[in-house]
Write an enzyme that holds these catalytic residues in place. Structure first.
Site, PDB file in Angstrom:
ATOM      1  N   PHE A 138       0.866  -1.185   0.000  1.00  0.00           N
ATOM      2  CA  PHE A 138       0.000   0.000   0.000  1.00  0.00           C
ATOM      3  C   PHE A 138       0.899   1.229   0.000  1.00  0.00           C
ATOM      4  O   PHE A 138       1.650   1.462   0.932  1.00  0.00           O
ATOM      5  CB  PHE A 138      -0.938   0.059   1.210  1.00  0.00           C
ATOM      6  CG  PHE A 138      -1.947   1.168   1.053  1.00  0.00           C
ATOM      7  CD1 PHE A 138      -3.184   0.926   0.484  1.00  0.00           C
ATOM      8  CD2 PHE A 138      -1.631   2.472   1.407  1.00  0.00           C
ATOM      9  CE1 PHE A 138      -4.097   1.969   0.289  1.00  0.00           C
ATOM     10  CE2 PHE A 138      -2.540   3.509   1.209  1.00  0.00           C
ATOM     11  CZ  PHE A 138      -3.774   3.250   0.651  1.00  0.00           C
ATOM     12  N   ASP A 223       9.331   2.643   1.963  1.00  0.00           N
ATOM     13  CA  ASP A 223       8.169   3.460   2.294  1.00  0.00           C
ATOM     14  C   ASP A 223       7.902   3.275   3.790  1.00  0.00           C
ATOM     15  O   ASP A 223       7.375   2.245   4.208  1.00  0.00           O
ATOM     16  CB  ASP A 223       6.961   3.031   1.457  1.00  0.00           C
ATOM     17  CG  ASP A 223       5.706   3.833   1.806  1.00  0.00           C
ATOM     18  OD1 ASP A 223       5.691   4.514   2.856  1.00  0.00           O
ATOM     19  OD2 ASP A 223       4.723   3.765   1.037  1.00  0.00           O
ATOM     20  N   LYS A 252       2.719  10.966   7.246  1.00  0.00           N
ATOM     21  CA  LYS A 252       1.873  10.736   8.430  1.00  0.00           C
ATOM     22  C   LYS A 252       2.377  11.446   9.685  1.00  0.00           C
ATOM     23  O   LYS A 252       2.152  12.625   9.835  1.00  0.00           O
ATOM     24  CB  LYS A 252       1.705   9.241   8.671  1.00  0.00           C
ATOM     25  CG  LYS A 252       0.887   8.557   7.566  1.00  0.00           C
ATOM     26  CD  LYS A 252       0.442   7.181   7.990  1.00  0.00           C
ATOM     27  CE  LYS A 252      -0.142   6.354   6.877  1.00  0.00           C
ATOM     28  NZ  LYS A 252      -1.556   6.576   6.656  1.00  0.00           N
TER      29      LYS A 252
HETATM   30  N1  PXG Z   1       2.452   4.516   2.111  1.00  0.00           N
HETATM   31  C1  PXG Z   1       2.025   3.824   3.169  1.00  0.00           C
HETATM   32  C2  PXG Z   1       2.875   2.717   3.716  1.00  0.00           C
HETATM   33  C3  PXG Z   1       0.794   4.141   3.751  1.00  0.00           C
HETATM   34  O1  PXG Z   1       0.353   3.448   4.802  1.00  0.00           O
HETATM   35  C4  PXG Z   1       0.516   5.904   2.094  1.00  0.00           C
HETATM   36  C5  PXG Z   1       1.733   5.529   1.575  1.00  0.00           C
HETATM   37  C6  PXG Z   1      -0.244   7.042   1.473  1.00  0.00           C
HETATM   38  O2  PXG Z   1      -0.292   8.136   2.313  1.00  0.00           O
HETATM   39  P1  PXG Z   1      -1.397   9.292   2.094  1.00  0.00           P
HETATM   40  O3  PXG Z   1      -0.961  10.397   3.008  1.00  0.00           O
HETATM   41  O4  PXG Z   1      -1.348   9.681   0.661  1.00  0.00           O
HETATM   42  O5  PXG Z   1      -2.712   8.690   2.475  1.00  0.00           O
HETATM   43  C7  PXG Z   1       0.012   5.189   3.188  1.00  0.00           C
HETATM   44  C8  PXG Z   1      -1.336   5.561   3.714  1.00  0.00           C
HETATM   45  C9  PXG Z   1      -6.549   5.178   2.835  1.00  0.00           C
HETATM   46  C10 PXG Z   1      -5.555   4.648   3.833  1.00  0.00           C
HETATM   47  O6  PXG Z   1      -7.740   5.073   3.119  1.00  0.00           O
HETATM   48  C11 PXG Z   1      -4.211   5.003   3.749  1.00  0.00           C
HETATM   49  C12 PXG Z   1      -3.312   4.451   4.640  1.00  0.00           C
HETATM   50  C13 PXG Z   1      -3.745   3.611   5.625  1.00  0.00           C
HETATM   51  C14 PXG Z   1      -5.072   3.305   5.705  1.00  0.00           C
HETATM   52  C15 PXG Z   1      -5.988   3.819   4.817  1.00  0.00           C
HETATM   53  O7  PXG Z   1      -6.138   5.668   1.786  1.00  0.00           O
HETATM   54  N2  PXG Z   1      -1.965   4.657   4.566  1.00  0.00           N
END
Ligand code: PXG
Length: 401
Positions: A138, A223, A252
């Site tokens: 993810f 990441d 984050k």
């Molecule tokens: N990399 C990792 C490992 C993440 O957990 C992102 C990138 C993306 O970050 P942004 O700030 O663009 O959301 C994440 C995000 C969702 C969601 O609903 C996102 C995450 C965890 C749970 C839900 O998009 N992590």
């Protein structure tokens, strides 16, 4: 409460399915709903709120900086960006940083850096660069990022996707070795897969990936948007394997739970691919974000949040392992990034989250089977024990149904 929920359902895109609770206030590990009920936040906005809600030092810096200078764009220098990035590079052991806002943007930045590095430094033929990602990854929601995803729902209806991405099974260094070609620019990996279900790879996996990347002149890009900045009980989750990646992505918690702040960090040689005009963001690196993020880094050190995550995580994990409930298939985690996998034949993770909510604990399932426990890193042992007692009650009651 119903009014707020129906109003949001009417005006907000239905791209989430929130639990039916309307939050109005937060302080430390707690949030309160619109009826005054208090909850222990075991989700921390997907790990963005590691410092706890509304940390007084962060709120102070935010309001002081907001009253002084907030946004100027990178067309000009500000007095806040350089000291923040210097601090960020010092604590992470990287040489240069490119500031962005959200996680997905920082991932995009890493992909662009890797591709341009492949063409200008490694000597890959134009438009042939490949990036290897992992099954179950993810990395966000943009089109290039979901082009790497193995999750059908993240992709369906959003194609066509840009080419140049491959996937290998997570935790399998031999598969990475087999996938690398002379055109491989980078291997992009989460040291712990968060959204994928709190998946912890075998010990030594990342170190072996780092060795393979070095051997084949491939960039190792980690990441750590979710796993980084103390969450896993080390400043960076790759520290557990003694690995220093060629590129590092943070987000984050970097914004202290107040603002979206992300960054791509790398060695000088990698970051040197970016020339003025190649890439950018109106808000990336703005003085308000820089001031808050620098304070967020200082708080991690001053309040020993890394050590706290390690010790509290061990305590929490031990308590969850003691639950010994037939609904639970596995408990796994590192630091305060913990997943409890339930037996899908018997219950869904969503049902458990709904029962936990009634008991005053907020959590969110990932996929249908994993309940995520990722409280703010400021959580105390007493608070964890309080939560464990309620988690036990919930599982006992659900198992009896
Ligand atoms: N990399 C990792 C490992 C993440 O957990 C992102 C990138 C993306 O970050 P942004 O700030 O663009 O959301 C994440 C995000 C969702 C969601 O609903 C996102 C995450 C965890 C749970 C839900 O998009 N992590």
């Amino acid at each position: 409460m119903t009014d707020t929920i129906s109003l949001e359902d009417r005006y907000c895109a239905r791209n989430y399915a929130p639990l039916p609770v309307v939050l109005v206030r937060g302080e430390g590990v707690f949030v309160w709903d619109d009826r005054g009920k208090r909850y222990l936040d075991m989700m921390s906005a997907y790990s963005a709120v590691s410092h706890g809600h509304c940390h007084p030092r962060l709120v102070k810096v935010l309001s002081e900086q907001a009253a002084r200078l907030a946004v100027v764009s990178r067309a000009f220098y500000s007095d806040r960006l350089a000291p923040f990035l210097q601090r960020l590079c010092e604590v992470t052991g990287q040489e240069m940083a490119l500031p962005m806002n959200t996680g997905a943007e920082a991932v995009e930045t890493a992909l662009k850096a890797a591709r341009k590095w492949a063409y200008t430094v490694k000597g890959v033929a134009p438009d042939r660069a490949e990036i290897i990602a992992c099954e179950g990854n993810f990395h966000g929601r943009t089109i290039a990022v979901v082009a790497m995803s193995s999750e059908p729902q993240y992709r369906e209806g959003f194609g066509p996707f840009p080419p140049g991405f491959k996937r290998v099974p997570y935790g399998d260094a031999a598969a990475l070795a087999a996938a690398i070609t002379p055109n491989t620019a980078a291997f992009l990996v989460e040291p712990i897969q968060g959204e994928g279900g709190i998946i912890i790879p075998p010990p030594g996996y990342l170190a072996e990936c780092a060795r393979l990347c070095k051997q084949h002149n491939v960039l190792l890009i980690c990441d750590e948007i979710q796993s980084g900045l103390g969450r896993s009980g080390a400043l960076l989750a790759c520290d557990h394997d003694g690995v220093k990646p060629d590129g590092l992505i943070l987000g984050k918690a970097l914004g202290g739970g107040l603002l979206p702040v992300s960054a791509f960090l790398a060695r000088r040689e990698v970051m040197a691919v970016f020339q003025p005009g190649d890439h950018g963001s109106t808000f990336g690196g703005n003085p308000l974000a820089a001031a808050v993020a620098q304070e967020a880094l200082d708080i991690i050190v001053d309040e020993k949040l890394v050590e706290r995550a390690l010790h509290m995580g061990r305590h929490f994990l031990a308590g969850l392992n003691d639950l010994d409930c037939p609904l639970i298939k596995e408990v796994r985690g590192k630091g305060l990034l913990i997943g409890v996998e339930v037996d899908p034949q018997r219950i869904t993770a969503r049902q458990v989250c709904e029962s936990l909510m009634e008991q005053g604990i907020l959590s969110k399932e990932t996929h249908e089977t994993v309940i995520r426990f990722a409280p703010p890193l400021v959580v105390t042992e007493e608070q964890i024990d309080w939560a464990l007692a309620r988690i036990r009650q919930v599982f006992t009651a659900l198992a009896a149904d």
